[in-house]
Design an enzyme around this catalytic site. Structure first.
Site, mmCIF file in Angstrom:
data_model
loop_
_atom_site.group_PDB
_atom_site.id
_atom_site.type_symbol
_atom_site.label_atom_id
_atom_site.label_comp_id
_atom_site.label_asym_id
_atom_site.label_seq_id
_atom_site.Cartn_x
_atom_site.Cartn_y
_atom_site.Cartn_z
ATOM 1 N N LYS A 1 -17.650 -16.173 4.690
ATOM 2 C CA LYS A 1 -19.093 -16.023 4.852
ATOM 3 C C LYS A 1 -19.842 -15.652 3.591
ATOM 4 O O LYS A 1 -19.491 -14.701 2.902
ATOM 5 C CB LYS A 1 -19.370 -14.943 5.899
ATOM 6 C CG LYS A 1 -19.061 -15.391 7.298
ATOM 7 C CD LYS A 1 -19.381 -14.272 8.243
ATOM 8 C CE LYS A 1 -19.042 -14.643 9.676
ATOM 9 N NZ LYS A 1 -18.882 -13.452 10.496
ATOM 10 N N ARG B 1 0.813 -1.217 0.000
ATOM 11 C CA ARG B 1 0.000 0.000 0.000
ATOM 12 C C ARG B 1 0.849 1.270 0.000
ATOM 13 O O ARG B 1 0.448 2.277 -0.572
ATOM 14 C CB ARG B 1 -0.935 0.007 1.211
ATOM 15 C CG ARG B 1 -2.152 -0.866 1.002
ATOM 16 C CD ARG B 1 -3.057 -0.813 2.185
ATOM 17 N NE ARG B 1 -4.372 -1.357 1.880
ATOM 18 C CZ ARG B 1 -5.358 -1.441 2.756
ATOM 19 N NH1 ARG B 1 -5.179 -1.014 3.987
ATOM 20 N NH2 ARG B 1 -6.520 -1.929 2.401
ATOM 21 N N GLY C 1 -8.832 -8.342 0.914
ATOM 22 C CA GLY C 1 -7.559 -8.286 1.644
ATOM 23 C C GLY C 1 -6.915 -9.645 1.819
ATOM 24 O O GLY C 1 -5.711 -9.815 1.567
ATOM 25 N N GLY D 1 -12.414 -4.146 1.795
ATOM 26 C CA GLY D 1 -13.819 -3.720 1.817
ATOM 27 C C GLY D 1 -14.159 -2.809 0.646
ATOM 28 O O GLY D 1 -15.247 -2.916 0.061
HETATM 29 P P1 ADP Z 1 -11.216 -11.469 1.574
HETATM 30 O O1 ADP Z 1 -10.537 -10.716 2.700
HETATM 31 O O2 ADP Z 1 -10.259 -11.822 0.482
HETATM 32 O O3 ADP Z 1 -12.446 -10.775 1.089
HETATM 33 P P2 ADP Z 1 -12.701 -13.124 3.384
HETATM 34 O O4 ADP Z 1 -12.358 -12.217 4.516
HETATM 35 O O5 ADP Z 1 -14.098 -13.144 2.911
HETATM 36 O O6 ADP Z 1 -11.710 -12.882 2.156
HETATM 37 O O7 ADP Z 1 -12.374 -14.623 3.783
HETATM 38 C C1 ADP Z 1 -11.099 -15.024 4.216
HETATM 39 C C2 ADP Z 1 -11.221 -15.940 5.377
HETATM 40 O O8 ADP Z 1 -12.030 -17.060 5.050
HETATM 41 C C3 ADP Z 1 -9.882 -16.502 5.791
HETATM 42 O O9 ADP Z 1 -9.594 -16.080 7.092
HETATM 43 C C4 ADP Z 1 -10.062 -18.014 5.721
HETATM 44 O O10 ADP Z 1 -9.451 -18.708 6.761
HETATM 45 C C5 ADP Z 1 -11.571 -18.163 5.791
HETATM 46 N N1 ADP Z 1 -12.028 -19.427 5.197
HETATM 47 C C6 ADP Z 1 -11.919 -19.836 3.921
HETATM 48 N N2 ADP Z 1 -12.402 -21.086 3.771
HETATM 49 C C7 ADP Z 1 -12.825 -21.503 4.984
HETATM 50 C C8 ADP Z 1 -13.408 -22.705 5.484
HETATM 51 N N3 ADP Z 1 -13.646 -23.736 4.683
HETATM 52 N N4 ADP Z 1 -13.732 -22.757 6.808
HETATM 53 C C9 ADP Z 1 -13.475 -21.707 7.602
HETATM 54 N N5 ADP Z 1 -12.926 -20.544 7.200
HETATM 55 C C10 ADP Z 1 -12.594 -20.435 5.907
HETATM 56 C C1 3PG Z 2 -8.625 -1.490 5.044
HETATM 57 O O1 3PG Z 2 -7.602 -2.001 5.515
HETATM 58 O O2 3PG Z 2 -9.561 -2.155 4.576
HETATM 59 C C2 3PG Z 2 -8.688 0.009 4.978
HETATM 60 O O3 3PG Z 2 -7.487 0.593 5.380
HETATM 61 C C3 3PG Z 2 -9.874 0.544 5.750
HETATM 62 O O4 3PG Z 2 -9.743 0.285 7.105
HETATM 63 P P1 3PG Z 2 -11.050 0.232 8.026
HETATM 64 O O5 3PG Z 2 -11.810 -0.988 7.643
HETATM 65 O O6 3PG Z 2 -10.529 0.215 9.442
HETATM 66 O O7 3PG Z 2 -11.852 1.486 7.747
#
Ligand code: ADP
Ligand code: 3PG
Ligand code: MG
Length: 402
Positions: free
Chosen positions: A206, A45, A359, A382
């Site tokens: 989710k 970043r 992320g 996000g």
């Molecule tokens: P991104 O940040 O790329 O949008 P998410 O936050 O939606 O992705 O999802 C990432 C998380 O999903 C990771 O922490 C991973 O461990 C979890 N995850 C993926 N598959 C599974 C699973 N089968 N059971 C539990 N957690 C899972």
């Molecule tokens: C992120 O890491 O997604 C951005 O820096 C935004 O952070 P925030 O979700 O704490 O607003």
């Protein structure tokens, strides 16, 4: 209908204005991951903001003030979240002295005076209560530091905070930085002007957090590949018993609806045919691959299996545009990371235009060592999700337009 992405792309950018002799305030997103010793584990970043900062230096802006948040501090100074942690790295990358400002309110006159070639880095803007509240008085104070406001904090552009949103009401010239424009261009290419077929690969924990995405892009995509915990809910909806796996029971009907919508829109859906299951996530002793119809009692599905990888690979190799959001399993645990990492390689090796949002997905691609081979990796988690969902990001809303 003109899409929101295209509308956002219509803002003025830094190249449309003259910054010579101007005091420029740049909102950047230096919210980088750090370990317990405050070592920066990924400085992407910071690197992504360099073209904008360097452009202002090269075009003789009279001062540059960098504003960012770090983490989510709860009220006032917190040592864990000081931006001092990134000052040195920034100096190294810019090859220039960066002056750290502990309290911009106290140093206001110095920053606001025209001091050629000086680069200031303000302390974490979330240490001030006015930031998250988007307090107009606070916005005004920030605005008084500059003649030109540049928003280049794509990762934070989905927040209506003072430094990403409200400040624009008090500055005459407000434009997007180069990173903001690159992000919009990349998503425009993937979603608005794609070379078909276009595949959306979704995963992660989710279905509830990505349901808007699924419904909003249904008319734009040709294939939908679903993995990760998300796919557990879909598989349950199809009648498979996922046993101890993470399933969102409240979303089983929603999953059924998504499958119907896909059918109605001629979108081909690919779901896992086999999964990696484990007796325990924290202390795995029995880890094995099984068809989705044979998940053992008490076991958790934690990754896609090899047959699924093959199925997904074939769908990917026959696509020309790939959008990926969400890991295929619990990739943070090495035993459950193979599906995600191997899929990263398959997408990287394909000839398609490939874009990553999310992320954790970006982190997984980096860990898989495939980052360079992707067409574009968004710096937004996000923010990229909201952009894919078709929302207008507040960070673009108040900027000048062409
Ligand atoms: P991104 O940040 O790329 O949008 P998410 O936050 O939606 O992705 O999802 C990432 C998380 O999903 C990771 O922490 C991973 O461990 C979890 N995850 C993926 N598959 C599974 C699973 N089968 N059971 C539990 N957690 C899972
Ligand atoms: C992120 O890491 O997604 C951005 O820096 C935004 O952070 P925030 O979700 O704490 O607003
Ligand atoms: Mg995530």
């Amino acid at each position: 209908m003109i899409s929101n992405i295209v509308t956002m792309g219509g803002v003025k950018s830094l190249k449309d204005i003259d910054v010579t002799g101007k005091r420029v305030l740049i909102r950047v997103d230096f919210n980088v991951p750090m370990d317990a010793q405050f070592n920066i584990s990924d400085d992407s970043r910071i690197r992504a903001a360099l073209p904008t900062i360097n452009y202002c230096i090269d075009h003789n802006a009279c001062s540059i003030t960098l504003v960012s948040h770090l983490g989510r501090p709860k009220g006032g100074y917190d040592e864990r979240y000081t931006l001092r942690h990134i000052q040195k790295r920034l100096e190294r990358l810019l090859q220039k002295k960066v002056e750290f400002i502990d309290d911009f309110e106290a140093s206001k006159e110095e920053i606001a005076s025209c001091s050629l070639e000086r680069v200031f880095l303000l302390e974490n803007i979330r240490f001030y209560a006015g930031e998250k509240k988007n307090d107009p008085e606070f916005c005004k104070q920030l605005a008084e530091l500059c003649d030109v406001y540049v928003n280049d904090a794509f990762g934070t552009s989905h927040r209506k905070d003072a430094s990403t949103y409200g400040i624009a009401d008090f500055v005459e010239t407000k434009v997007a930085g180069f990173l903001m424009m690159r992000e919009i261009e990349a998503f425009t290419k993937a979603l608005e002007k794609p070379i078909r077929p276009i595949a959306l690969v979704v995963g992660g924990s989710k279905i509830s957090s990505k349901i808007t995405l699924l419904t909003s892009v249904m008319q734009k995509i040709d294939k939908l590949l679903i993995g990760g915990a998300m796919s557990n809910t879909f598989l349950q909806a199809l009648g498979y018993e996922m046993k101890a796996s993470l399933v969102e029971v409240d979303y089983v009907d929603v999953a059924k609806k998504v499958l119907e919508e896909a059918k109605a829109n001629n979108v081909k859906v690919y779901l896992p045919v086999d999964v990696v299951i484990t007796d325990s996530i924290e202390n795995p002793i029995d880890v094995r691959v099984t068809p989705v119809q044979d998940v053992l009692e008490g076991f958790h599905a934690v990754d896609i299996g090899p047959a699924t990888l093959k199925l997904f690979s074939e769908a990917i190799e026959l696509s020309n545009t790939i959008i990926w959001n969400g890991p295929m399993g619990i990739y943070e645990i090495s035993q459950f990371s193979k599906g995600t990492y191997k899929l990263a390689t398959v997408i990287a090796e394909s000839y398609a235009y490939s874009i990553v949002g999310g992320g954790d997905t970006a982190d997984a691609v980096e860990r898989a060592g495939e980052k360079e081979k992707f067409s574009f990796i968004s710096t937004g988690g996000g923010a990229s999700l909201e952009l894919l969902e078709g929302k207008v990001l507040p960070g673009f809303e108040k900027l000048d337009r062409n």
